[in-house]
Design an enzyme around this catalytic site. Structure first.
Site, PDB file in Angstrom:
ATOM      1  CB  THR A 156      -5.454 -25.562   7.938  1.00  0.00           C
ATOM      2  OG1 THR A 156      -5.498 -25.674   9.362  1.00  0.00           O
ATOM      3  CG2 THR A 156      -6.863 -25.607   7.378  1.00  0.00           C
ATOM      4  CG  ASP A 210      -0.632 -18.895   5.749  1.00  0.00           C
ATOM      5  OD1 ASP A 210      -0.616 -20.033   6.248  1.00  0.00           O
ATOM      6  OD2 ASP A 210       0.315 -18.095   5.854  1.00  0.00           O
ATOM      7  N   GLY A 248       3.433 -21.487  13.971  1.00  0.00           N
ATOM      8  CA  GLY A 248       4.422 -22.398  13.381  1.00  0.00           C
ATOM      9  C   GLY A 248       5.742 -21.705  13.082  1.00  0.00           C
ATOM     10  CD  GLU A 295       2.748 -18.197   8.278  1.00  0.00           C
ATOM     11  OE1 GLU A 295       2.568 -19.416   8.318  1.00  0.00           O
ATOM     12  OE2 GLU A 295       2.499 -17.462   9.242  1.00  0.00           O
ATOM     13  CE  LYS A 317      -6.120 -23.073  14.880  1.00  0.00           C
ATOM     14  NZ  LYS A 317      -5.226 -23.008  13.754  1.00  0.00           N
TER      15      LYS A 317
END
Ligand SMILES: O=C(CO)[C@H](O)[C@H](O)COP(=O)(O)O
Length: 258
Positions: free
Chosen positions: A49, A107, A123, A129, A147
């Site tokens: 995304t 993110d 991922g 992150e 999500k």
């Protein structure tokens, strides 16, 4: 809207409803949150995304009105893929060591509850992150509407909580997760057909996916996991995000704020 930056409401479909949803969320998030004269250091996350976040910022780079400011942005990656996204969109790459204070970070997420607590790490980039997102003054989530959790984390994302661990500790952490923290299932993430053996992260660690079913208290679970010897970081992101943009395939976007 300035010339050179496509209007969101006039975008052609990408021919894939899920990609349309991701792009809608990412473009809206950038347009509504990136302040060109205020934000200088921008965190760019990982996943499919956030690709559209980098793409959108790249579009502003080609617009005469914003070009100069955007060319000065320093973008901080959350891993190898993210680094390439920054370079592919001709943005300026920096490191978290050089720029430990980030103005805004974008993110994706694997699951988001109504309080904006997150599961991330699908991922395998969760450590960087978390480093980037917790160094950012503002942290924005971009995701497709799948999500959004109906209630508790662990309801939609059934793969388990991603946990980055030191490789030599994998047996010990696995046992501790099962015996001390009563995980239902614990797997060392495997590379599958792409690699025989475990996935190795950008930090040369392993990932464990630990299934705890529905997570009623993500903060407590995060703390318990973090205390196990060998754990580097968990994919439970607590009280970190301030907004989440959930895209739908028709181009509409739902915004959830804290
Ligand atoms: O946490 C992540 C990677 O570690 C990603 O942000 C998460 O998996 C979401 O990815 P996508 O945007 O492809 O759905």
């Amino acid at each position: 809207m300035a010339a050179g930056v496509p209007r969101i409401d006039g975008l052609e479909s990408l021919g894939n409803p899920l990609e349309d949803a991701k792009r809608a969320a990412a473009y809206r998030a950038v347009d509504e949150n990136l302040k060109f004269d205020e934000h200088k250091i921008v965190g760019i996350g990982s996943g499919s995304t956030v690709v559209y976040v980098a793409e959108r910022i790249g579009q502003y780079l080609h617009d005469s009105e914003y070009s100069e400011l955007v060319s000065k942005f320093i973008c901080i990656p959350t891993g190898f893929q993210s680094r390439n996204l920054i370079l592919d969109n001709k943005l300026q790459l920096g490191s978290i060591e050089q720029y430990p204070r980030i103005d805004i970070a974008f993110d994706g997420a694997d699951e988001v509850d109504e309080h904006l607590q997150l599961i991330k790490g699908g991922g395998a980039c969760l450590f960087q992150e978390k480093l980037v997102s917790t160094s950012a003054k503002t942290f924005i989530i971009v995701a497709d509407s799948r999500k959004k959790s109906p209630q508790y984390l662990g309801k939609n994302w059934r793969q388990g909580v991603p946990i980055e661990i030191v490789p030599s500790a994998y047996v010990r952490v696995k046992d501790d997760l099962l015996e001390q923290l009563h995980a239902d299932k614990v797997d060392i993430r495997q590379g599958g057909s792409a690699k025989a053996g475990p996935v190795v992260t950008d930090n040369s660690n392993f990932i464990i996916d630990a299934d705890f079913g529905e997570i009623k208290d993500p903060r407590a679970l995060h703390t318990d996991i973090k205390l196990l010897v060998g754990v580097v970081e968990t994919g439970l992101f607590i009280d970190n995000a301030s907004k989440a943009y959930f895209g739908n395939s028709d181009g509409t976007v739902e915004l959830v704020t804290k």
